[in-house]
Design an enzyme around this catalytic site. Structure first.
Site, mmCIF file in Angstrom:
data_model
loop_
_atom_site.group_PDB
_atom_site.id
_atom_site.type_symbol
_atom_site.label_atom_id
_atom_site.label_comp_id
_atom_site.label_asym_id
_atom_site.label_seq_id
_atom_site.Cartn_x
_atom_site.Cartn_y
_atom_site.Cartn_z
ATOM 1 N N HIS A 7 -0.683 1.824 -0.491
ATOM 2 C CA HIS A 7 -1.962 1.252 -0.372
ATOM 3 C C HIS A 7 -2.383 0.233 -1.606
ATOM 4 O O HIS A 7 -1.645 0.217 -2.472
ATOM 5 C CB HIS A 7 -3.018 2.337 -0.438
ATOM 6 C CG HIS A 7 -3.177 3.065 -1.880
ATOM 7 N ND1 HIS A 7 -2.391 4.212 -2.213
ATOM 8 C CD2 HIS A 7 -3.999 3.018 -2.846
ATOM 9 C CE1 HIS A 7 -2.602 4.566 -3.509
ATOM 10 N NE2 HIS A 7 -3.757 3.818 -3.898
ATOM 11 N N GLU A 43 -14.163 7.587 -1.736
ATOM 12 C CA GLU A 43 -13.183 6.644 -1.426
ATOM 13 C C GLU A 43 -13.082 6.699 0.241
ATOM 14 O O GLU A 43 -13.378 7.604 0.805
ATOM 15 C CB GLU A 43 -11.744 6.813 -1.894
ATOM 16 C CG GLU A 43 -11.374 8.166 -1.661
ATOM 17 C CD GLU A 43 -9.932 8.451 -2.395
ATOM 18 O OE1 GLU A 43 -8.991 8.705 -1.597
ATOM 19 O OE2 GLU A 43 -10.012 8.458 -3.604
ATOM 20 N N GLN A 59 -7.343 1.221 0.259
ATOM 21 C CA GLN A 59 -8.114 2.293 -0.185
ATOM 22 C C GLN A 59 -9.436 1.539 -0.735
ATOM 23 O O GLN A 59 -9.467 0.833 -1.815
ATOM 24 C CB GLN A 59 -7.344 3.022 -1.301
ATOM 25 C CG GLN A 59 -8.261 4.089 -1.649
ATOM 26 C CD GLN A 59 -7.542 4.643 -2.875
ATOM 27 O OE1 GLN A 59 -6.767 4.081 -3.822
ATOM 28 N NE2 GLN A 59 -7.364 6.252 -3.056
ATOM 29 N N HIS A 83 -6.072 -1.400 -8.119
ATOM 30 C CA HIS A 83 -4.351 -0.831 -8.341
ATOM 31 C C HIS A 83 -3.793 -1.090 -7.045
ATOM 32 O O HIS A 83 -4.244 -1.118 -5.723
ATOM 33 C CB HIS A 83 -4.456 0.467 -8.894
ATOM 34 C CG HIS A 83 -5.042 1.448 -7.819
ATOM 35 N ND1 HIS A 83 -6.378 1.790 -7.650
ATOM 36 C CD2 HIS A 83 -4.335 2.245 -6.765
ATOM 37 C CE1 HIS A 83 -6.439 2.715 -6.598
ATOM 38 N NE2 HIS A 83 -5.223 3.004 -6.157
ATOM 39 N N GLU A 133 0.111 2.779 -9.247
ATOM 40 C CA GLU A 133 -0.038 4.058 -8.688
ATOM 41 C C GLU A 133 1.294 4.603 -7.831
ATOM 42 O O GLU A 133 1.768 4.168 -7.160
ATOM 43 C CB GLU A 133 -1.219 4.487 -7.924
ATOM 44 C CG GLU A 133 -1.418 5.989 -7.608
ATOM 45 C CD GLU A 133 -2.501 6.190 -6.609
ATOM 46 O OE1 GLU A 133 -2.723 7.185 -6.077
ATOM 47 O OE2 GLU A 133 -3.228 5.233 -6.305
#
Length: 141
Positions: A7, A43, A59, A83, A133
């Site tokens: 994502h 989220e 996301q 991110h 991540e």
């Protein structure tokens, strides 16, 4: 090590407004909504595509309070990419391998992520300024 781009996390002020934009502009569909108190965010995960190694998502992240990581990000930089999340087959193994190469892993052990995933973050200063991540999707039965 990476299976896919899991994502792209995008920080936003108004979650509902951004969901409506991504749905109407790109035809994406919300597959999950969560409040993550630990990370201080509301989220929504929007499905982009399926691949051989799993799905990819956008996301959208909205802070619960100004004094959260996403809240501070928005205050400093405004809305935008927060991110990148990469899918990995074994998060513990990926964390150890990456740490062994001198990249700081911000989490000592995997923690709970969106849609039941196990996640860990890498220090952005060690990854070209990009908060990164690692994501191990939950095992499906």
């Amino acid at each position: 090590m990476f299976l896919r781009i899991d994502h792209v996390g995008i920080a936003c002020h108004d979650l509902e407004e951004k969901i409506a934009f991504y749905e109407s502009t790109f035809g994406l569909t919300v597959v999950s909504r969560e409040v993550n108190e630990e990370q201080g965010v509301r989220e929504a995960m929007l499905h982009v595509a399926d691949g051989d190694n799993g799905a990819s998502y956008v996301q959208l992240l909205s802070p619960l309070h100004p004094d959260t990581p996403v809240g501070r990000f928005l205050a400093r930089r405004g809305e935008g990419v927060h991110h990148i999340g990469y899918g990995v087959p074994d998060i513990a193994k990926a964390m150890a391998e990456i740490a062994g190469k001198g990249v700081r892993v911000l989490d000592e052990r995997p923690r709970h992520g969106s849609m039941g995933a196990s996640i860990a973050f890498l220090h952005p200063k060690d990854v070209g300024g990009v908060l990164t991540e690692l994501v191990e999707a939950p095992k499906r039965s």
